[in-house]
Every structure is written in structure tokens, then in C-alpha cells.
Design an enzyme around this catalytic site. Sequence first.
Site, short mmCIF file in Angstrom:
data_model
loop_
_atom_site.label_atom_id
_atom_site.label_comp_id
_atom_site.label_asym_id
_atom_site.label_seq_id
_atom_site.Cartn_x
_atom_site.Cartn_y
_atom_site.Cartn_z
N HIS A 242 0.84 -1.20 0.00
CA HIS A 242 0.00 0.00 0.00
C HIS A 242 0.88 1.26 0.00
CE1 HIS A 242 -3.55 2.45 1.37
NE2 HIS A 242 -2.58 3.18 1.90
N GLU A 243 1.95 1.25 0.80
CA GLU A 243 2.82 2.42 0.87
C GLU A 243 3.63 2.60 -0.41
OE1 GLU A 243 2.30 4.52 3.10
OE2 GLU A 243 0.93 3.15 4.12
N HIS B 36 1.58 4.44 -2.85
CA HIS B 36 1.60 5.90 -2.68
C HIS B 36 2.83 6.50 -3.37
CE1 HIS B 36 -1.87 6.53 -0.24
NE2 HIS B 36 -1.46 5.78 0.76
N GLU C 165 -6.43 6.81 -0.85
CA GLU C 165 -6.35 5.55 -0.10
C GLU C 165 -7.00 4.42 -0.87
OE1 GLU C 165 -4.55 5.01 2.63
OE2 GLU C 165 -3.93 7.09 2.32
#
Length: 634
Positions: A171-172, A175, A249
Site C-alpha cells: 500500500h505504501e 503511494h 487511499e
Amino acid sequence: MNFFEHQDQARRRTGLLSLLFFLAVAIIVVLLNIVFIVALAWSSHKPITLELVQAQPEIWLLGTAGALLVIFAGSGYKWLELRKGGRQVADMLGGRKIQSNTQDSDEQQLLNVVAEMAIASSMPIPDVYVLDDDSINAFAAGHQPSDAIIGVTRGCMEKLSREQLQGVIAHEFSHILNGDMRLNMQLMALLFGILFIGLVGRLLMHSSSRSRNSKNNAGPMIGLGLMVIGYSGVFFGSIIRAAVSRQREFLADASAVQFTRNPDGISGALKVIGYGAGSDVHNPASEEMGHLFFGQAFTSRLNIFATHPPLNERINRLDPSWNGQYLKPRVTSAPREIPSRKSTLDSATSAIISGLAGATSGGHADTKNQRIEPENNTTAVLSERQRALLNLQAAAIEPDSARILIFSLLIASPNKLIAREQQDLVRKQHGQQSFTTLLQFYPAAQTLLPGQRLPLVEKSLTALREMSPQQYENFHTTLVKLAKADGEIDLFEWCLYRLILQYLGAHFNTVHPAKPRYSQADAVASEIATVISYVACAGQEHPEDIDKAYAAGIAAGGFSAVKRDIAHTTSGSLNPLNRALAKLTQAYPHIKGRIIKALMATITSDRHITEDERDMVKTIATILESPIPKELIE
């Protein structure tokens, strides 16, 4: 579940919300002008009429300029505060950098997962920080991928399974790839600029109230107006920031599943948070930086201020068949013993030898650039080469030895006299102990195959970032001298140096992020042609094959047919390539993506990728801050 559709929806909504943010700034400027007009009318005892407004055009000009100046001054101050990128954010949150040779089992597992996700997302391995907080949360921060860091709470490491931790880290990385880090930093700076209006108003009101001037003093009125508009702007700006964050998100959740191919990992992490572990980060800066985190980092009484979507909504998107049950956190066991480096190397060596011996039993083992015929001592030779590689890989993760490893890779001249001069240079610049270590690494470095060298450089970047600024300056000086020792810069030396410059230069603030300027390919057409031309020459020898590869790249990228500059690529100098790349770093991401696509078509035009082509395209992708194509990841 169509993750690509979710990504497109999130990007469209983010664009609309970002436009709304700047519209809010425009409204604030208009309101500030109205405050100035009202204050002027009050102080001059004149009614507010259209004639008064039209008669004072300089008031509008000064009001607009003043409002923008205050906003930009506040934003600039915050941007300067964050100029160090991800490291600065980690420091503000109380993060502690995890050393590459850590002996903590949870930290070592985290570093391994980060390395795995870096490979999956075709990105370099970032520095990793840990926050001593029992909650489950993580964040990515930085201006660009080369200065990105990943932060993880202690609770995230201890309470999640490895699969769930993979989901969080993926997930990071999403980003980082989606450009959210820079957007998040910009939102922080812009919101502080709006807040700065309120702070200026408060200061003006306080100073005016203590003044002994006449009652016609408009200072308190202007101060009150600035306070109301500034704090109201922050109120509505926070709402818009939260809405932007919620959409990003969803995008990061969808991208994380693409990296891991496993929705259970990230959805499982969210379910553990929902069970009661929580994601609140107990740090004063968590509210200001809440939109950087994996989960809601602060308690929000109003949903409009929540920087993250509700847990249930995120879980349902990832797991449509979810039964509503949350998951218990992993039970923390006693610290696992980390095997010694020697035993790890020995076991890995045995596995490699076994696999290679099996491969050679049929008659021969064909590597990318070298064919090894079966002989009685084949297994022994392979064992020695692989053991040397493993020892160099171990050196790459140790801060003290990583620098010497890089030097040993550069000292590869067949001219023994030049090699001795290079070795003496290391001794003079770095001392006898470094020279002794170099003599130990040098023979092993000489046995490496071409495709094994650049991965060692990439592997060493994390350890090299642990140098002090003075050590880096000395290291950089030595690199340049070693590369120039034989009077020329070959392709490997260029790739090595540009990788070091890209990631260590950004870390030590000697190279600064490039701002996007070129949104049209035609504006950088000649630079694109130069880069494609160099890559075409790297893998071909005959002029007709070079022209074919060049044409394939131009066509695949959809670029204008620019004639190949033969003078540049046959000069033997890489300076034109460096100049072209310096300008292309200022292109927008969609242009960079087309360039990488074109380069892949260039090197695959003959259905074969050489090691020089592989290294060159990987390095160019790194310089352009673009994901490395999957086909080039070993």
C-alpha cells in the site's frame, strides 16, 4: 473486483477535489479583498458603494497581491521545513531509522518485506523507519522516489502476520508510485499557508488593540477579518484535504493488490485494526500528517475530517464476501534468533551449488553471457564463483564495507598498472584498512558476470545512505577519480555513477528534485531521440540494426520521427546523453512512461536483451523516476 476501474475513479475524483482546493484559495483571496474594502470604507467614514470599489483599483491589486504573498510565504516556510523530504517527516514523527544489519527479528523481517515489495513494484529499496507506537500504522513520505522513506509503527511489525505486513508495505509503495507523496507534501504546505493568514490576522489584531492611535484605526477590523477568513479557510481546506486523501487511499489499496496478487494481506491488516488494535498514532504531528498514513492516525469526531475511508468500506472493496468478523492480532512470540551471516551464506551457497549442478548434469549450463562446458571441476568452479558473489552481497548490506565494494566494482581495468593506481588512490583517500578490504573484495569482483554487477550496486544503496555527509563527499570524489583513471567512461561506469548520484545525491541534498515543466513530447523531441539513439547503439553493432531498433522505439512511444543524431552516439562521449536526461527529468510522468515504453521496444527489436541494454534502460528509468519494467527485473 476491477482494480483498474477503482484506480481510474480515484484519479478522476482526486483531480476534481484538487481543483476545488485551488478554487477555495481563489475564494479566500476575494474575501480578503472585501475585508480591505470594508476596512477602507470604515476608516474613511464612507459608505460601501460601487463607485468606491471602482475608484480604488489599487486596493484590489494590493489586496490580491498581499493575500497571495501571505499564502505563498506560509506555504514556502512549510515547504522549506520539509525540504529534506521523507527523513524530515520521519524525524517530526519521532521515527528511528532501521539499520541494514539490525539484529531485531521483527525489524529484519520488515526490511525483507520492503525489499520484496520494491522488486514487485519495480522501485529501489527505500530507507525504513520505525515509530515506537503500539498502534498499527505506516506511512510513505518524500518529494520523489529517490528520497522516499517508509515508516512503520512497532505495533504494525508485532501484531501483523507476514502476509498482512506485505499488504501494508505494498500500500505504501503504491503511494510512492502514484505520486501521492509529493501531493501530500503540497497539501501540507498549502494548508499551512492558509493557516498563516489567520496567524497574521491574530498578530495584527493583537498589535492594533494595543496601539494608541485614533479610533479610526482599521487594524483590528482587518486583523479580525484575516483571522476569520484564515481559520475558516483551514476548516474547509481540511475537509478538502481529507476528501483528497480518502480517494488516494482507495487507489493505493487497489494498487497494493496488484503488487501482492493477494487481497487477503491488506484486507487482513485492516481487519486486525478493526479488532481493537487501532491505528491512532500518539504524536502531536499525527493530525497535521494524518493523510500520509495507512490508517486513520487521529480520532476524528466528524467524518468530514477523516483522512481515511471507514474500515468497513475499505475491507468490503477488497473482500466483497467479508462476513463482518475482524481478526485477532498476531501473538508476539519470543524474539527469534537470527542466523549468523556465515551460516546463512553457507546454506545459500549449498542451495545454489545444488541447483547449478543439476542444471549442468544434462550437458551444459547456459548463462546470459557465458557458456560453461561440463568438466570434472565444473561444480567446484561454480561453487567458488557463487560463494564470491554471496560474500559480496553480504558486504553490500554492511555500511562500512559497501563503499569498498563499489570501489572494487570500478577497478576492473585489464591494465594492471591502472588497476594498481586505482587501488593506491583508495588507500590514499580512505586509509590502509579500506585498502586491505579492497584487496579482499577485488578478486571476487573480477569473477562477476556482467549481469551481476549492477544489482550489487542497487543492493548497497541502503547501507551507503548511512554515511555521514563528509564521508559521502569523500566517497563521491573517489568514485569520479576511479572512473576517470583509464581516460574514458564505459557504460557500466556511467550506470554505476548515475545510480549513486540519483539516490545518494537526493539523500545528501546535493541533487534536488526536478519540477515537471514539459507536458508535450514535442517540447523534448530531440532529447528523446538522443536517449533512444544511445540505447539503440548499446545493443547493436551494424548501422542497419541500430536504425531498426531506433525506429522501433520511436514508433512504440508514439513520438515524432526525429532523425537519429549519429554524431552524438559515435563520438564516444556520454555528455549528450547526460544533457538529454537532465531535461527529460523535467517531463511529466506520462511522457516519461512513453519514453520507457519506447526504450523497451528499442532493446527488444531483435528479440534479445543484452546486459548492456538491461543496465542502461534500468538506469535511465531510475533517473527519470519511473518504474523499472518487469522484464528487466531478475
